[in-house]
Design an enzyme around this catalytic site. Structure first.
Site, short mmCIF file in Angstrom:
data_model
loop_
_atom_site.label_atom_id
_atom_site.label_comp_id
_atom_site.label_asym_id
_atom_site.label_seq_id
_atom_site.Cartn_x
_atom_site.Cartn_y
_atom_site.Cartn_z
N HIS A 29 0.47 -0.94 -0.27
CA HIS A 29 -0.32 -0.03 0.09
C HIS A 29 0.81 1.69 0.07
O HIS A 29 2.16 0.85 0.62
CB HIS A 29 -1.10 0.22 1.13
CG HIS A 29 0.25 -0.32 2.70
ND1 HIS A 29 0.03 -1.28 3.02
CD2 HIS A 29 0.36 0.71 3.17
CE1 HIS A 29 0.40 -1.34 4.25
NE2 HIS A 29 0.08 -0.28 4.92
N HIS B 1 0.53 5.16 1.16
CA HIS B 1 0.55 6.21 2.20
C HIS B 1 0.20 7.86 1.62
O HIS B 1 0.61 7.57 0.97
CB HIS B 1 0.48 6.33 3.65
CG HIS B 1 0.76 5.00 4.35
ND1 HIS B 1 -0.93 5.19 5.68
CD2 HIS B 1 1.59 4.40 4.86
CE1 HIS B 1 0.40 4.03 6.33
NE2 HIS B 1 0.98 3.22 5.86
P1 AMP Z 1 1.55 -0.21 7.51
O1 AMP Z 1 1.28 0.19 9.02
O2 AMP Z 1 2.04 1.16 6.35
O3 AMP Z 1 1.19 -1.55 6.76
O4 AMP Z 1 -0.11 0.82 7.16
C1 AMP Z 1 -1.24 0.31 7.80
C2 AMP Z 1 -1.87 1.28 7.55
O5 AMP Z 1 -3.82 0.08 7.72
C3 AMP Z 1 -2.48 1.45 9.18
O6 AMP Z 1 -2.08 2.94 8.57
C4 AMP Z 1 -3.68 1.33 9.26
O7 AMP Z 1 -4.42 2.42 10.14
C5 AMP Z 1 -4.56 1.60 8.11
N1 AMP Z 1 -5.84 0.39 8.46
C6 AMP Z 1 -5.67 -0.96 9.29
N2 AMP Z 1 -7.16 -1.39 9.12
C7 AMP Z 1 -7.45 -0.53 7.97
C8 AMP Z 1 -8.99 -0.69 8.11
N3 AMP Z 1 -9.81 -1.94 8.76
N4 AMP Z 1 -9.27 0.65 7.09
C9 AMP Z 1 -8.83 1.25 6.61
N5 AMP Z 1 -6.99 1.54 7.20
C10 AMP Z 1 -6.83 0.36 8.13
#
Ligand code: AMP
Ligand code: ZN
Length: 142
Positions: A102, A104
């Site tokens: 993903h 950001h």
């Molecule tokens: P990372 O820490 O870079 O792997 O980012 C994962 C992101 O996914 C985090 O910023 C979380 O807040 C986000 N996240 C996890 N579960 C969900 C969800 N159900 N809906 C939206 N965002 C999510």
């Protein structure tokens, strides 16, 4: 690559877990990060399940990044941030907590808006020979 049944982002793409959808097409899905580090914080993901950038081929990378400008432009139009940070945490140490690639998109409003990366420079620790050696090694491994 097919969906991974243990992956929260694959479940979001499939609609099994709700999300605040920003954009979708046949290859890419974008939705609001639930943490909203800053207002409009958006995640852009490929529909194909790949763990992170190490597993990503050029086609998936092209499809993913091709959508980034228009989503950033829409965030800019919507909230008029002063800038946007685009980042992808790769590996646990780098902060990756969901193992489906993903990007950001983090709109930036001011120095205290919730996102505060620390950028330490080490210019004095590397000679031009050191830089050449490092560049050479990476280059050889491409
Ligand atoms: P990372 O820490 O870079 O792997 O980012 C994962 C992101 O996914 C985090 O910023 C979380 O807040 C986000 N996240 C996890 N579960 C969900 C969800 N159900 N809906 C939206 N965002 C999510
Ligand atoms: Zn997945």
């Amino acid at each position: 690559m097919s969906a991974n049944e243990d992956c929260i982002f694959c479940k979001i793409i499939d609609g099994e877990i709700p999300s605040a959808k920003v954009y979708e097409d046949e290859d890419v899905y974008a939705f609001l990060d639930i943490s909203q580090v800053t207002k409009g914080h958006t995640l852009v993901i490929p529909k194909a399940h790949v763990k992170n950038i190490y597993q990503t081929d050029e086609d998936i990378a092209s499809q993913l990044f091709a959508r980034v400008p228009k989503i950033c432009q829409a965030i800019e139009k919507s909230f008029k941030p002063k800038g946007i940070n685009i980042l992808s945490n790769t590996g646990e140490l780098a902060g990756q907590s969901v193992f489906h690639l993903h990007l950001h998109l983090i709109p930036r409003y001011d120095q205290t808006d919730g996102f505060n990366p620390k950028w330490v420079t080490h210019n004095d620790d590397y000679s031009s020979e050191d830089l050449a050696e490092i560049a050479n090694l990476i280059s050889q491994n491409i």
